[in-house]
Design a protein around this motif. Structure first.
Motif, short mmCIF file in Angstrom:
data_model
loop_
_atom_site.label_atom_id
_atom_site.label_comp_id
_atom_site.label_asym_id
_atom_site.label_seq_id
_atom_site.Cartn_x
_atom_site.Cartn_y
_atom_site.Cartn_z
N SER A 144 6.62 -9.66 -4.56
CA SER A 144 6.59 -9.81 -6.01
C SER A 144 6.95 -11.23 -6.46
N GLY A 145 7.71 -11.95 -5.65
CA GLY A 145 8.10 -13.29 -6.04
C GLY A 145 7.24 -14.39 -5.43
N GLN A 146 6.18 -14.04 -4.77
CA GLN A 146 5.31 -15.04 -4.13
C GLN A 146 4.48 -15.79 -5.17
N ASP A 147 4.11 -17.02 -4.84
CA ASP A 147 3.29 -17.84 -5.74
C ASP A 147 1.93 -17.22 -5.99
N ALA A 148 1.31 -16.68 -4.93
CA ALA A 148 0.00 -16.06 -5.07
C ALA A 148 0.20 -14.55 -5.11
N PRO A 149 -0.03 -13.92 -6.27
CA PRO A 149 0.18 -12.47 -6.34
C PRO A 149 -0.80 -11.71 -5.46
N LEU A 150 -0.37 -10.57 -5.01
CA LEU A 150 -1.20 -9.72 -4.17
C LEU A 150 -1.97 -8.76 -5.05
N ASP A 151 -3.27 -8.94 -5.12
CA ASP A 151 -4.11 -8.03 -5.87
C ASP A 151 -4.46 -6.86 -4.97
N SER A 152 -4.50 -5.68 -5.54
CA SER A 152 -4.82 -4.50 -4.75
C SER A 152 -5.97 -3.75 -5.40
N PRO A 153 -7.02 -3.41 -4.68
CA PRO A 153 -7.18 -3.81 -3.28
C PRO A 153 -7.63 -5.25 -3.19
N GLY A 154 -7.00 -5.95 -2.30
CA GLY A 154 -7.31 -7.37 -2.18
C GLY A 154 -7.82 -7.74 -0.82
N GLY A 155 -7.35 -7.05 0.19
CA GLY A 155 -7.75 -7.37 1.55
C GLY A 155 -6.85 -8.41 2.17
N ALA A 156 -6.44 -8.15 3.38
CA ALA A 156 -5.48 -9.01 4.08
C ALA A 156 -6.11 -10.28 4.63
N ALA A 157 -7.38 -10.21 5.03
CA ALA A 157 -8.00 -11.34 5.72
C ALA A 157 -7.98 -12.62 4.90
N LYS A 158 -8.23 -12.51 3.60
CA LYS A 158 -8.28 -13.72 2.78
C LYS A 158 -6.91 -14.35 2.56
N LEU A 159 -5.84 -13.58 2.78
CA LEU A 159 -4.49 -14.11 2.59
C LEU A 159 -3.90 -14.73 3.84
N ALA B 160 -4.50 -6.10 17.17
CA ALA B 160 -5.59 -5.18 17.52
C ALA B 160 -5.86 -4.22 16.37
N CYS B 161 -4.81 -3.77 15.71
CA CYS B 161 -4.98 -2.84 14.58
C CYS B 161 -5.68 -3.50 13.41
N VAL B 162 -5.38 -4.76 13.19
CA VAL B 162 -6.01 -5.52 12.10
C VAL B 162 -7.51 -5.60 12.34
N ASP B 163 -7.88 -5.90 13.57
CA ASP B 163 -9.30 -6.01 13.92
C ASP B 163 -10.03 -4.69 13.78
N GLU B 164 -9.33 -3.59 13.97
CA GLU B 164 -9.94 -2.26 13.94
C GLU B 164 -10.02 -1.66 12.53
N CYS B 165 -9.19 -2.13 11.63
CA CYS B 165 -9.09 -1.55 10.29
C CYS B 165 -10.36 -1.81 9.47
N PRO B 166 -11.05 -0.75 9.04
CA PRO B 166 -12.31 -0.94 8.31
C PRO B 166 -12.13 -1.35 6.85
N VAL B 167 -10.90 -1.24 6.32
CA VAL B 167 -10.69 -1.59 4.91
C VAL B 167 -9.75 -2.78 4.74
N ASP B 168 -9.39 -3.46 5.81
CA ASP B 168 -8.61 -4.69 5.75
C ASP B 168 -7.29 -4.50 5.00
N CYS B 169 -6.56 -3.43 5.33
CA CYS B 169 -5.32 -3.13 4.61
C CYS B 169 -4.05 -3.42 5.40
N ILE B 170 -4.17 -4.09 6.54
CA ILE B 170 -3.00 -4.40 7.36
C ILE B 170 -2.69 -5.89 7.19
N TYR B 171 -1.53 -6.14 6.60
CA TYR B 171 -1.11 -7.49 6.25
C TYR B 171 -0.08 -8.00 7.24
#
Length: 118
Positions: free
Chosen positions: A81-96, A16-27
């Protein structure tokens, strides 16, 4: 300052928090959700919709949940930090999507709630 998701979210992962977040910062990790401290704009939209009251403003975090302040930040700086796909910030959680990993604090917790870990 930022909002923090604590132990009550572990093995619940209600989005529910993910859906409410206007900046997509909840991963989404494997067992919990994490708020990116650099992407959070402190709007507070996530806090009232959390059904398990796991989200707190950093200054209002109860003493028992204080370790989650560092833990949320560590999710982005250490755990990913060790993941194959680095996390760009701000990147947005939805695309990951769900990242399938957790911090050692969350991963080391026993199963929480009914049907936990399923």
């Amino acid at each position: 300052m930022t909002y923090v998701i604590g132990q009550p979210c572990v093995d619940i992962v209600d989005r529910a928090c993910v859906d409410e977040c206007p900046v997509d910062c909840i991963y989404e990790g494997k067992r919990a959700l994490y708020i990116h401290p650099d992407e959070c704009v402190d709007c507070g939209a996530c806090e009232p919709v959390c059904p398990v009251e796991a989200i707190y403003y950093e200054d209002d975090l109860p003493d028992t949940l204080q370790p989650y302040l560092t833990d949320n930040a560590d999710f982005f700086s250490e755990t990913l930090s060790g993941q194959d796909a680095p996390l760009d910030s701000p990147g947005g959680a939805a695309k990951l999507g769900a990242l399938g990993v957790d911090t050692p604090l969350v991963a080391g917790l026993p199963p929480q709630g009914d049907g936990a870990g399923e």
